[in-house]
Design an enzyme around this catalytic site. Structure first.
Site, mmCIF file in Angstrom:
data_model
loop_
_atom_site.group_PDB
_atom_site.id
_atom_site.type_symbol
_atom_site.label_atom_id
_atom_site.label_comp_id
_atom_site.label_asym_id
_atom_site.label_seq_id
_atom_site.Cartn_x
_atom_site.Cartn_y
_atom_site.Cartn_z
ATOM 1 N N TYR A 439 0.806 -1.217 0.000
ATOM 2 C CA TYR A 439 0.000 0.000 0.000
ATOM 3 C C TYR A 439 0.842 1.272 0.000
ATOM 4 C CZ TYR A 439 -0.166 -0.375 5.272
ATOM 5 O OH TYR A 439 0.100 -0.499 6.609
ATOM 6 N N GLU A 440 0.177 2.387 -0.268
ATOM 7 C CA GLU A 440 0.823 3.684 -0.528
ATOM 8 C C GLU A 440 1.772 3.610 -1.726
ATOM 9 O OE1 GLU A 440 -0.646 5.843 0.934
ATOM 10 O OE2 GLU A 440 -1.497 4.691 2.571
ATOM 11 N N GLY A 441 1.415 2.808 -2.690
ATOM 12 C CA GLY A 441 2.244 2.619 -3.875
ATOM 13 C C GLY A 441 3.129 1.406 -3.696
#
Length: 594
Positions: A439-441
Site C-alpha cells: 500500500y501507498e504505492g
C-alpha cells in the site's frame, strides 16, 4: 508469548550523537525541545507502547475487526487504548501548536512512531492515517477548513482517511470514476465507490473525515482532471458539533492476511456532501502531500515490525537448545547447546540487526532533513532538505518494507517449525509486514519513481544531495585508522551506484524499458549504499568509545558495522551486474510462453 522492549539506547544514539539534536533544537520554534525533554518523551512513549499497545497486538490479530450492517467494531481493548492514547496527547505530538499540537520535532516523532509500529502496527494505522489527513488539509485546505477540521483531528476526537483506490484502478488514478457535482451552496455531491480504505469506518472516534479524490463534470481526462474533497462521515452543525449522517457508508471490510485489527473498508459515496480542497483538478498534487507523509510512515512500519521480530528471535535463540556447537560443547550442564552458538543462526540474527540499526540511522537522517524543510528560515537549506527527502522517500518506503518482511521471515526461520504455528506469535509479524510492501504505492512503483522521476529531476540535482556528503565524509576520514576497514567497501558501493546511474540514464534514452527493468535492483543498490554510509558514520562515533569495559553498546556498533560491510554490502556488485544485463531477457520473452 511475544515480547517487546523499546530500543531507547539506539534511538538516543541516532537522535543525539549521530545527528546532533542540538541542531534541531536551534531551529525556529524548537527551543523548548532539549535533549532532556526529548528523552523524557521517548521514555513515556516506550511505557505506553510496551504496557498498553503491545498486550493488545496478538489478541487484536486473533479477534480482528467485525462488520455488521455498516457498523465496524475494533477488537476488544482498542477503544480504551485509543482513549488513553488521545488523553496522553500522543495524537497531537507532531502537529502544529496553532491547532492544538505539541510541535514535536520530526526526528523524535519518527522514533515514537517506530515504537507504535513495533508494539501494535494495526493500532498505529488509525492515528497514522489521521495525521496524514491533517498534513494534507494543513497544506491545501482553506483557512475555514483548517479551523473546522484540524483541531479535532489533532486531538484525536475525529479521525481521517485518504480515499483513492477504486475497484478498477489502484496505481493508475487517471482511470478514476468517482464524480463530484457542484451544488448551489458551494458544496459538491460525491458519488462513487472506493476500496482498501484504511480506517474508513470504526468505533474509535465520533466522526471520520474522508479526503476523497473525484472528478468534476468539466474535468479533463487522466490525472490532470482529479480534484480532492473533504467529506465527513457526519455533517457538522453551525456550531461545529456533529450533526446528521452524510451520504456514505462502509459496505464491507476486507478479510486480510495481516493487520487484522485495522479496518480496511469498501466505501460507497451516494451523493455525499463534500467540499473542494485546494484548486479544482489539482487534487492529486494535494493528495501526494499526504501520500509522501504516509510513504515515510509505511517505511517506519517495516522498521517497527522488524525490530519486534528481531527481539523475539534473539530471545528464542538464547533459550532453545538443539545440537552441539561445531567447535565443541558450550553448555555442559545441558543436553544440547542454545541455537545461538550455530553460525547460521548468528548469520540470521546479525543480518536482522545490521539492517534494523542501519535503517533507523537512515530514517534519522531523512527526519532531520524534513525538520529543516519544515522549520528552517534558510531558503537554501530548505531546498537542499526538500531535494534530499524527495530522493529518499521511495527508498525508505520500499527498502524498509522489503527488509521488514525479510527480517520477519528470518525470525520465523530462527524458530524453526515453532515459528510457523500461532502459539509463539512470531508468524503474525510476517503477515503484518507483508502489506507494507503494497500500500501507498507498491514497492515496484517506488522504484520507478526513484529511477524515472527522481534521478533525472533538475539535471540530477537530487542525487548530488546524497553523493556530496558521502564523498566529503570519505575524503575527511581517509586517515582515520578506525575507519580503514569501512571506507573501501563504502567507496566501492558508491562507485556501483554511480556506474548503475550512468548505465540507466544512457540506455533509457533509446529504450524506456531499461528504466523499468533496472528500477527495483537499482533501489536496493542505492539503499545498501546509503546504509553503508550511515554505518560508516556510526563507526566514526562509536569506535573511539568502544575501548572501555562498560562500552558494550559501542563495541556492538562497530562489530555490527563490520558484519554489514563484509556480509551484506557485497550484494551491490551482483545488483550492478543484473542492472547492466539490460531489459532484453525479460522483455523479449514471448507473451504466449508465460
Amino acid at each position: 508469548m511475544p515480547l517487546y522492549k523499546a530500543p531507547l539506547e539506539d534511538m538516543r544514539f541516532v537522535l543525539h550523537q549521530l545527528f546532533d539534536s542540538n541542531d534541531i533544537a536551534a531551529l525556529p520554534g524548537n527551543e523548548d525541545f532539549t535533549p532532556e525533554l526529548i528523552d523524557s518523551v521517548l521514555d513515556e512513549a516506550a511505557k505506553f507502547s510496551e504496557g498498553v499497545l503491545f498486550p493488545l497486538n496478538q489478541s487484536g490479530d486473533l479477534e480482528g475487526c467485525t462488520y455488521e450492517n455498516g457498523v465496524v467494531r475494533t477488537p476488544t481493548g482498542f477503544k480504551d487504548a485509543y482513549k488513553a492514547f488521545c488523553d496522553g496527547g500522543w495524537t497531537a505530538m507532531g502537529a502544529d501548536p496553532a491547532f492544538g499540537g505539541q510541535g514535536m520535532p520530526i526526528p523524535a516523532a519518527m522514533m515514537i512512531e517506530e515504537m507504535l509500529c513495533s508494539a501494535n502496527v494495526a493500532f498505529g494505522l488509525y492515528p497514522g492515517l489521521t495525521h496524514g489527513a491533517y498534513v494534507a488539509l494543513k497544506h491545501a485546505g482553506s483557512e475555514e477548513q483548517k479551523q473546522t477540521y484540524l483541531p479535532n483531528l489533532v486531538s484525536g476526537k475525529w479521525s481521517g482517511t485518504m480515499c483513492l483506490t477504486e475497484p478498477h484502478c489502484g496505481t493508475d488514478l487517471g482511470m478514476l470514476r468517482t464524480r463530484a457535482v457542484p451544488n448551489d451552496d458551494g458544496s459538491y455531491s460525491i458519488t462513487g465507490n472506493k476500496i482498501f480504505i484504511s480506517a474508513g469506518e470504526h468505533d474509535l472516534t465520533e466522526n471520520i473525515i474522508h479526503l476523497v479524490l473525484a472528478r468534476l463534470p468539466d474535468a479533463p481526462a487522466g490525472v490532470k482532471g482529479i480534484s480532492m474533497f473533504v467529506v465527513p462521515k457526519f455533517l457538522l452543525r453551525e456550531d461545529g458539533s456533529v450533526g446528521p449522517r452524510n451520504g456514505l457508508q462502509c459496505t464491507a471490510i476486507e478479510h486480510k492476511m495481516g493487520i487484522k485489527a485495522s479496518a480496511t473498508c469498501a466505501m460507497s459515496f451516494d451523493g455525499a456532501t463534500g467540499w473542494l480542497v485546494g484548486e479544482a483538478h489539482k487534487g492529486l498534487r494535494a493528495m501526494f502531500t499526504m501520500m509522501n507523509t504516509e510513504r515515510l510512515s509505511v517505511g517506519i512500519q517495516g522498521l517497527g515490525v522488524a525490530e519486534t521480530a528481531y527481539q523475539n528471535a534473539v530471545a528464542y535463540a538464547r533459550d532453545r537448545i538443539q545440537g552441539r556447537s561445531l567447535t565443541g560443547i558450550k553448555a555442559e550442564d545441558k543436553q544440547a547447546d542454545p541455537i545461538m552458538v550455530h553460525p547460521d543462526v548468528r548469520r540470521m540474527l546479525l543480518t536482522m540487526r545490521a539492517y534494523i540499526e542501519g535503517c533507523r540511522a537512515l530514517a534519522g537522517w531523512v527526519a532531520r532533513e524534513l525538520e529543516i524543510l519544515a522549520k528552517s528560515d534558510d531558503s537554501d537549506a530548505k531546498q537542499a532538505a526538500d531535494d534530499f527527502a524527495s530522493l529518499m522517500t521511495p527508498i525508505v518506503k520500499a527498502m524498509f518494507t522489503d527488509l521488514g518482511f525479510e527480517i520477519a521471515s528470518l525470525a520465523v526461520q530462527t524458530y524453526g517449525g515453532h515459528g510457523y504455528i500461532r502459539d509463539h506469535g512470531i508468524e503474525q509479524y510476517v503477515r503484518d509486514a507483508r502489506i507494507s510492501m503494497l500500500y501507498e504505492g507498491t514497492n515496484g512503483i517506488q522504484a520507478l519513481d526513484l529511477v524515472g522521476r527522481k534521478l533525472p529531476q533538475d539535471g540530477g540535482r537530487l542525487l548530488t544531495r546524497f553523493l556530496d556528503p558521502v564523498l566529503e565524509f570519505i575524503e575527511a576520514h581517509e586517515g582515520n585508522l578506525a575507519l580503514a576497514p569501512f571506507l573501501p567497501p563504502l567507496q566501492q558501493a558508491i562507485e556501483h551506484v554511480q556506474i548503475a546511474t550512468g548505465f540507466i540514464m544512457e540506455n533509457a534514452m533509446s529504450n524506456h524499458d531499461e528504466i523499468g527493468a533496472a528500477s527495483v535492483d537499482y533501489l536496493r543498490l542505492f539503499g545498501l549504499a546509503a546504509l553503508a554510509f550511515v554505518w560508516a558514520r556510526m563507526v566514526a562515533i562509536a569506535a573511539p568509545k568502544a575501548e572501555s569495559e562498560d562500552a558494550q553498546f559501542y563495541r556492538a556498533k562497530v562489530q555490527t558495522a563490520k558484519f554489514f560491510m563484509e556480509r551484506l554490502l557485497p550484494q551491490t556488485g551482483a545488483l550492478l551486474a543484473a542492472i547492466q544485463s539490460g531489459s532484453a531477457t525479460m522483455m523479449e520473452f514471448e507473451d504466449a510462453a508465460f
